[in-house]
Design an enzyme around this catalytic site. Structure first.
Site, PDB file in Angstrom:
ATOM      1  N   VAL A 117      -2.849  -7.498  -2.696  1.00 45.46           N
ATOM      2  CA  VAL A 117      -2.363  -8.405  -1.637  1.00 45.46           C
ATOM      3  C   VAL A 117      -3.318  -9.570  -1.360  1.00 45.46           C
ATOM      4  O   VAL A 117      -2.969 -10.493  -0.626  1.00 45.46           O
ATOM      5  CB  VAL A 117      -2.055  -7.658  -0.307  1.00 45.46           C
ATOM      6  N   ILE A 173      -5.986   9.943  10.682  1.00 48.31           N
ATOM      7  CA  ILE A 173      -4.857  10.424   9.885  1.00 48.31           C
ATOM      8  C   ILE A 173      -5.391  10.999   8.572  1.00 48.31           C
ATOM      9  O   ILE A 173      -6.266  10.396   7.936  1.00 48.31           O
ATOM     10  CB  ILE A 173      -3.855   9.269   9.575  1.00 48.31           C
ATOM     11  N   THR A 221     -11.173  -6.456  11.877  1.00 40.61           N
ATOM     12  CA  THR A 221      -9.943  -6.868  11.175  1.00 40.61           C
ATOM     13  C   THR A 221      -8.719  -6.257  11.844  1.00 40.61           C
ATOM     14  O   THR A 221      -7.664  -6.888  11.928  1.00 40.61           O
ATOM     15  CB  THR A 221      -9.960  -6.441   9.682  1.00 40.61           C
ATOM     16  N   LYS A 222      -8.868  -5.026  12.331  1.00 38.91           N
ATOM     17  CA  LYS A 222      -7.712  -4.346  12.927  1.00 38.91           C
ATOM     18  C   LYS A 222      -7.376  -4.929  14.304  1.00 38.91           C
ATOM     19  O   LYS A 222      -6.219  -4.971  14.708  1.00 38.91           O
ATOM     20  CB  LYS A 222      -7.981  -2.840  13.009  1.00 38.91           C
ATOM     21  N   TYR A 255     -14.423  -3.264   9.970  1.00 41.23           N
ATOM     22  CA  TYR A 255     -13.071  -2.687   9.904  1.00 41.23           C
ATOM     23  C   TYR A 255     -12.349  -2.884  11.245  1.00 41.23           C
ATOM     24  O   TYR A 255     -11.212  -3.364  11.284  1.00 41.23           O
ATOM     25  CB  TYR A 255     -13.194  -1.192   9.576  1.00 41.23           C
ATOM     26  N   GLY A 290       0.825  -1.214   0.000  1.00 41.01           N
ATOM     27  CA  GLY A 290       0.000   0.000   0.000  1.00 41.01           C
ATOM     28  C   GLY A 290       0.850   1.250   0.000  1.00 41.01           C
ATOM     29  O   GLY A 290       0.540   2.227   0.708  1.00 41.01           O
ATOM     30  N   ASN A 316       0.814  -2.627   5.338  1.00 41.44           N
ATOM     31  CA  ASN A 316       0.043  -1.399   5.527  1.00 41.44           C
ATOM     32  C   ASN A 316      -1.220  -1.350   4.672  1.00 41.44           C
ATOM     33  O   ASN A 316      -2.180  -0.656   5.012  1.00 41.44           O
ATOM     34  CB  ASN A 316       0.963  -0.210   5.175  1.00 41.44           C
ATOM     35  N   SER A 327       1.431   3.433  -2.485  1.00 35.89           N
ATOM     36  CA  SER A 327       1.161   4.461  -3.501  1.00 35.89           C
ATOM     37  C   SER A 327       0.543   5.729  -2.927  1.00 35.89           C
ATOM     38  O   SER A 327       0.624   6.788  -3.555  1.00 35.89           O
ATOM     39  CB  SER A 327       0.229   3.884  -4.572  1.00 35.89           C
ATOM     40  N   ARG A 328      -0.112   5.608  -1.763  1.00 32.35           N
ATOM     41  CA  ARG A 328      -0.827   6.785  -1.230  1.00 32.35           C
ATOM     42  C   ARG A 328      -0.750   6.782   0.299  1.00 32.35           C
ATOM     43  O   ARG A 328      -0.385   5.786   0.915  1.00 32.35           O
ATOM     44  CB  ARG A 328      -2.305   6.729  -1.645  1.00 32.35           C
TER      45      ARG A 328
HETATM   46  P1  NDP Z   1      -5.258   5.146   1.650  1.00 33.26           P
HETATM   47  O1  NDP Z   1      -6.628   4.806   1.194  1.00 33.26           O
HETATM   48  O2  NDP Z   1      -4.772   6.542   1.552  1.00 33.26           O
HETATM   49  O3  NDP Z   1      -4.193   4.198   0.881  1.00 33.26           O
HETATM   50  C1  NDP Z   1      -4.412   2.820   0.844  1.00 33.26           C
HETATM   51  C2  NDP Z   1      -3.222   2.147   0.216  1.00 33.26           C
HETATM   52  O4  NDP Z   1      -3.421   0.715   0.264  1.00 33.26           O
HETATM   53  C3  NDP Z   1      -3.056   2.508  -1.261  1.00 33.26           C
HETATM   54  O5  NDP Z   1      -1.684   2.469  -1.571  1.00 33.26           O
HETATM   55  C4  NDP Z   1      -3.787   1.356  -1.966  1.00 33.26           C
HETATM   56  O6  NDP Z   1      -3.341   1.113  -3.313  1.00 33.26           O
HETATM   57  C5  NDP Z   1      -3.385   0.200  -1.068  1.00 33.26           C
HETATM   58  N1  NDP Z   1      -4.291  -0.943  -1.157  1.00 33.26           N
HETATM   59  C6  NDP Z   1      -5.593  -1.030  -0.839  1.00 33.26           C
HETATM   60  N2  NDP Z   1      -6.064  -2.269  -1.081  1.00 33.26           N
HETATM   61  C7  NDP Z   1      -5.023  -2.996  -1.547  1.00 33.26           C
HETATM   62  C8  NDP Z   1      -4.858  -4.320  -1.996  1.00 33.26           C
HETATM   63  N3  NDP Z   1      -5.872  -5.181  -1.998  1.00 33.26           N
HETATM   64  N4  NDP Z   1      -3.642  -4.710  -2.431  1.00 33.26           N
HETATM   65  C9  NDP Z   1      -2.591  -3.850  -2.448  1.00 33.26           C
HETATM   66  N5  NDP Z   1      -2.676  -2.579  -2.036  1.00 33.26           N
HETATM   67  C10 NDP Z   1      -3.890  -2.146  -1.604  1.00 33.26           C
HETATM   68  O7  NDP Z   1      -5.196   4.611   3.148  1.00 33.26           O
HETATM   69  P2  NDP Z   1      -4.338   5.083   4.417  1.00 33.26           P
HETATM   70  O8  NDP Z   1      -2.990   5.477   4.012  1.00 33.26           O
HETATM   71  O9  NDP Z   1      -5.165   6.006   5.213  1.00 33.26           O
HETATM   72  O10 NDP Z   1      -4.289   3.714   5.219  1.00 33.26           O
HETATM   73  C11 NDP Z   1      -3.157   2.879   5.251  1.00 33.26           C
HETATM   74  C12 NDP Z   1      -3.357   1.884   6.386  1.00 33.26           C
HETATM   75  O11 NDP Z   1      -3.503   2.602   7.603  1.00 33.26           O
HETATM   76  C13 NDP Z   1      -4.606   1.022   6.242  1.00 33.26           C
HETATM   77  O12 NDP Z   1      -4.327  -0.290   6.677  1.00 33.26           O
HETATM   78  C14 NDP Z   1      -5.603   1.709   7.167  1.00 33.26           C
HETATM   79  O13 NDP Z   1      -6.573   0.806   7.635  1.00 33.26           O
HETATM   80  C15 NDP Z   1      -4.669   2.176   8.276  1.00 33.26           C
HETATM   81  N6  NDP Z   1      -5.215   3.263   9.070  1.00 33.26           N
HETATM   82  C16 NDP Z   1      -5.557   4.468   8.497  1.00 33.26           C
HETATM   83  C17 NDP Z   1      -6.077   5.472   9.306  1.00 33.26           C
HETATM   84  C18 NDP Z   1      -6.496   6.810   8.744  1.00 33.26           C
HETATM   85  O14 NDP Z   1      -7.130   7.568   9.500  1.00 33.26           O
HETATM   86  N7  NDP Z   1      -6.181   7.154   7.517  1.00 33.26           N
HETATM   87  C19 NDP Z   1      -6.260   5.289  10.745  1.00 33.26           C
HETATM   88  C20 NDP Z   1      -5.862   4.000  11.226  1.00 33.26           C
HETATM   89  C21 NDP Z   1      -5.351   3.046  10.415  1.00 33.26           C
HETATM   90  P3  NDP Z   1      -3.990   1.989  -4.552  1.00 33.26           P
HETATM   91  O15 NDP Z   1      -3.424   3.369  -4.409  1.00 33.26           O
HETATM   92  O16 NDP Z   1      -3.494   1.294  -5.772  1.00 33.26           O
HETATM   93  O17 NDP Z   1      -5.465   1.941  -4.360  1.00 33.26           O
END
Ligand code: NDP
Length: 241
Positions: free
Chosen positions: A56, A182, A152-153, A149, A9, A84, A11-12
């Site tokens: 994944v 975040i 899973t966490k 959600y 994950g 992640n 990319s973003r």
């Molecule tokens: P974003 O939605 O900004 O980014 C998600 C990332 O995960 C992207 O790179 C996306 O790829 C990738 N992704 C999603 N599904 C898959 C998959 N099946 N296979 C491979 N890559 C995948 O999310 P966040 O950065 O906010 O979240 C990152 C982690 O942090 C997550 O696990 C989230 O649950 C956790 N988190 C986030 C919080 C928040 O407030 N933001 C708080 C607590 C935990 P693509 O760009 O190609 O879609």
């Protein structure tokens, strides 16, 4: 020789900030992403990290991508693996479909489990390495309207604690970060009013940035944390204490 990191994950959001931090600190980095090619290419160009399009939840592609990343980086095993990649779904539990539950479990829990499973044998045979799993404070406290959600966490925390006991004797550490709110695409569905209400719950007075979480991931991944395993590090500005 540089240390290496595999980040899912990347990319973003939090993952992209983590790729940037590891690359800044001299690591050779490979990251996986699902479908956002442009975002991934941007991170790759900025950091020199290898970007691999890989869902994944697709076990065969994941196995191949992990192998390809090792070959590209020229190593037998990664120093750090960050699980992640994740998605969120919100709504009433009673309205949740089986497909939504399955999608959440498959991505957030099983995706991390598969990544660890395919990266671990080489880490164990090398006798070193660190896995960092990205959970959430909702996995610790429970979150209404986010039952699937949060489940899973929470499961990731149990997974990490058990795995830490099992692979510690082989020299591999396993830890968790539990971010609060975040500022990433995942939170775009929140209105300004909701964000302001959430900020009121945060003793440090702001929502978090991807970089805040990346620093905690980096610490747990690095040798600075070489006597730390099976732990959950909250990165919530004190939202959950
Ligand atoms: P974003 O939605 O900004 O980014 C998600 C990332 O995960 C992207 O790179 C996306 O790829 C990738 N992704 C999603 N599904 C898959 C998959 N099946 N296979 C491979 N890559 C995948 O999310 P966040 O950065 O906010 O979240 C990152 C982690 O942090 C997550 O696990 C989230 O649950 C956790 N988190 C986030 C919080 C928040 O407030 N933001 C708080 C607590 C935990 P693509 O760009 O190609 O879609």
């Amino acid at each position: 020789m540089s240390k290496t990191a595999l980040i899912t994950g990347g990319s973003r959001g939090i993952g992209a900030a983590t790729v940037r931090l590891f690359a800044d600190r001299g690591y050779q980095v490979a990251f996986l992403y699902k479908e956002q090619d442009q975002a991934a290419m941007k991170v790759s160009e900025e950091t020199g990290a290898l970007a691999l399009r890989c869902d994944v939840t697709d076990r065969d592609t994941l196995k191949e991508s992990i192998k390809a990343a090792r070959t590209y980086l020229g190593v037998k095993s990664f120093d750090v693996v960050v699980c992640n990649a994740g998605i969120s779904e919100s709504g009433l539990f009673t309205h949740m479909t089986d497909e939504e539950w399955h999608r959440l479990s498959e991505t957030n829990l099983n995706g991390a489990m598969y990544t660890a499973k395919y990266a671990l044998p080489e880490m164990i045979s090398e006798g070193r390495g660190s896995i960092v799993l990205v959970s959430s404070m909702w996995g610790e406290t429970g979150g209404s309207f986010e039952v699937g959600y949060s489940t899973t966490k929470a499961a990731l925390i149990g997974f990490a604690k058990s795995l830490a006991k099992e692979v510690g004797p082989s020299g591999v550490r396993v830890n968790v970060v539990a971010p609060g709110v975040i500022d990433t695409d995942m939170c775009r569905e929140y209105s300004d009013d909701i964000i302001n209400q959430l900020i009121e719950e945060v003793p440090l007075g702001r929502i978090g940035r991807g970089e805040d979480v990346a620093k905690a991931i980096f610490f747990l991944g690095s040798d600075e944390a070489d006597y730390v395993t099976g732990q959950v590090l909250g990165v919530s500005g004190g939202f959950y204490i």
